[in-house]
Design a protein around this motif. Structure first.
Motif, mmCIF file in Angstrom:
data_model
loop_
_atom_site.group_PDB
_atom_site.id
_atom_site.type_symbol
_atom_site.label_atom_id
_atom_site.label_comp_id
_atom_site.label_asym_id
_atom_site.label_seq_id
_atom_site.Cartn_x
_atom_site.Cartn_y
_atom_site.Cartn_z
ATOM 1 N N ARG A 211 53.590 91.432 38.283
ATOM 2 C CA ARG A 211 52.349 91.868 37.894
ATOM 3 C C ARG A 211 51.215 90.758 37.761
ATOM 4 N N ASP A 212 50.327 90.674 38.644
ATOM 5 C CA ASP A 212 48.977 89.731 38.652
ATOM 6 C C ASP A 212 47.855 90.084 39.460
ATOM 7 N N ILE A 213 46.823 89.051 39.534
ATOM 8 C CA ILE A 213 45.610 89.205 40.079
ATOM 9 C C ILE A 213 45.465 88.231 41.203
ATOM 10 N N SER A 214 44.520 88.434 41.923
ATOM 11 C CA SER A 214 44.118 87.327 42.772
ATOM 12 C C SER A 214 42.694 87.716 43.308
ATOM 13 N N VAL A 215 42.178 87.257 44.522
ATOM 14 C CA VAL A 215 40.983 87.583 45.056
ATOM 15 C C VAL A 215 41.190 87.999 46.439
ATOM 16 N N TYR A 223 47.699 93.519 41.471
ATOM 17 C CA TYR A 223 48.642 94.384 42.067
ATOM 18 C C TYR A 223 49.901 94.195 41.431
ATOM 19 N N ARG A 224 50.895 95.088 41.725
ATOM 20 C CA ARG A 224 52.143 95.233 40.805
ATOM 21 C C ARG A 224 53.245 95.681 41.767
ATOM 22 N N THR A 225 54.325 95.210 41.565
ATOM 23 C CA THR A 225 55.549 95.567 42.235
ATOM 24 C C THR A 225 56.776 96.038 41.357
ATOM 25 N N ARG A 230 65.691 104.048 43.255
ATOM 26 C CA ARG A 230 65.881 104.561 44.848
ATOM 27 C C ARG A 230 64.977 103.111 45.609
ATOM 28 N N ASP A 231 63.994 102.693 45.156
ATOM 29 C CA ASP A 231 63.450 101.778 46.021
ATOM 30 C C ASP A 231 62.302 100.918 45.156
ATOM 31 N N CYS A 232 61.561 100.152 46.076
ATOM 32 C CA CYS A 232 60.702 99.475 45.116
ATOM 33 C C CYS A 232 59.186 99.828 45.724
ATOM 34 N N THR A 233 58.363 99.772 44.900
ATOM 35 C CA THR A 233 56.873 100.144 45.214
ATOM 36 C C THR A 233 55.896 98.936 44.833
ATOM 37 N N PHE A 234 55.049 98.548 45.927
ATOM 38 C CA PHE A 234 54.180 97.964 45.588
ATOM 39 C C PHE A 234 52.526 98.279 45.803
ATOM 40 N N LYS A 235 51.694 98.114 44.714
ATOM 41 C CA LYS A 235 50.319 98.946 44.450
ATOM 42 C C LYS A 235 49.457 97.540 44.480
ATOM 43 N N LEU A 236 48.148 97.919 45.043
ATOM 44 C CA LEU A 236 47.047 96.816 45.387
ATOM 45 C C LEU A 236 45.900 97.724 44.625
ATOM 46 N N GLY A 264 53.682 89.890 46.174
ATOM 47 C CA GLY A 264 52.415 90.325 45.964
ATOM 48 C C GLY A 264 51.124 89.410 46.612
ATOM 49 N N LEU A 265 51.450 87.923 46.494
ATOM 50 C CA LEU A 265 50.251 87.203 47.194
ATOM 51 C C LEU A 265 50.308 87.381 48.559
ATOM 52 N N GLN A 266 51.614 87.563 49.121
ATOM 53 C CA GLN A 266 51.479 87.622 50.658
ATOM 54 C C GLN A 266 51.005 88.735 50.980
#
Length: 281
Positions: A211-215, A223-225, A230-236, A264-266
């Protein structure tokens, strides 16, 4: 009518550019890639210090903050001129692997000065962050946030997002509530910005991996992963109006079994590159 410049003129322009721009221009054309791969552009260690093992802690405007394991300590280095300035010590830059320190270098336009922020990740709420001003030439402890907090950044330079003349990162208060901390680089005053609702809400058997922030395109993004059975989820999310909680907008959500921690950063950088490519096209 097309305008052509000789190789000598293009070379003269390129040598005046910061390192980050040179790396971007390598992708513009095969000719520029070959040109900037010339040994003349290769980075070398600061000429006024003996060879040591260096680590780049952060960069800004073509300047790099280095740490040397060989005894030179902290160096502020300009790769374009190969000049460097040794900074005073304030302790080892990494405490332990579990609580590394994160650094960010930025320009204070109000005071016409470069400043370095150093925070200890996931440290004690009683620990103090430090700031270095190039003009004063010394490190100083800066007071903690009024709520008291534990820093909760991933250890990457980009986790200390710099927007509107302030550093931003995620903290956690004594009640384990996450919130975004801001630190104005000029007056060194703390502030607080609300995070999007979805970044903190973890339900049932879900596990938050990061769980982090960027520009992103000059705007704060979060963003958060998280992991589910069942699986993983990435949200921005992106904050379209600075400081306005209601302006948080979810850009996209990706689900898949192959997502992993520290993606996340990638993802943010890939999305930013994609947007820039579309705008140029």
């Amino acid at each position: 009518m097309e305008i052509y410049f000789s190789e000598e003129i293009i070379m003269d322009i390129h040598i005046r550019l910061p390192v980050q721009s040179l790396l971007r221009f390598k992708c513009a054309s095969n000719f520029w890639k070959t040109l900037t791969s010339d040994p003349y552009f290769k980075l070398c260690i600061p000429s006024n210090h003996k060879p040591h093992r260096y680590v780049i802690l952060c960069c800004c405007d073509g300047l790099c903050l280095l740490w040397s394991y060989g005894g030179a300590g902290y160096l502020l280095w300009n790769p374009s001129t190969n000049e460097s300035v040794q900074l005073p010590e304030h302790g080892y830059p990494y405490t332990t692997r579990a609580t590394p320190s994160t650094y960010r270098l930025a320009f204070d336009s109000i005071n016409d000065d470069y400043k370095i922020l150093k925070i200890d990740n996931k440290g004690s709420s009683t620990s103090f962050n430090k700031i270095f001003a190039l003009k004063s030439g010394c490190w100083r402890n800066i007071g903690n946030h009024c709520r008291g907090f534990v820093n909760n950044v991933c250890g990457e330079e980009d986790s200390l997002a710099f927007v509107r003349g302030a550093f931003h990162w995620i903290g956690k208060d004594n009640l384990s509530r996450h919130f975004m901390i801001s630190l104005n680089i000029s007056n060194e005053v703390y502030g607080e910005i609300s995070l999007p609702e979805g970044i903190c809400n973890i339900h049932g058997s879900q596990i938050c991996l990061e769980r982090d922030i960027s520009v992103l395109q000059g705007m704060l993004c979060a963003y958060r992963t998280h992991l589910s059975p069942r699986d993983c989820t990435f949200k921005l999310w992106v904050m379209k109006d600075y400081g306005v909680k209601e302006s948080w907008t979810e850009l996209f959500s990706i689900r898949g079994p192959e997502l992993y921690q520290n993606i996340g950063l990638q993802m943010v950088k890939c999305y930013s590159t994609s947007v820039c490519t579309k705008m140029r096209g």
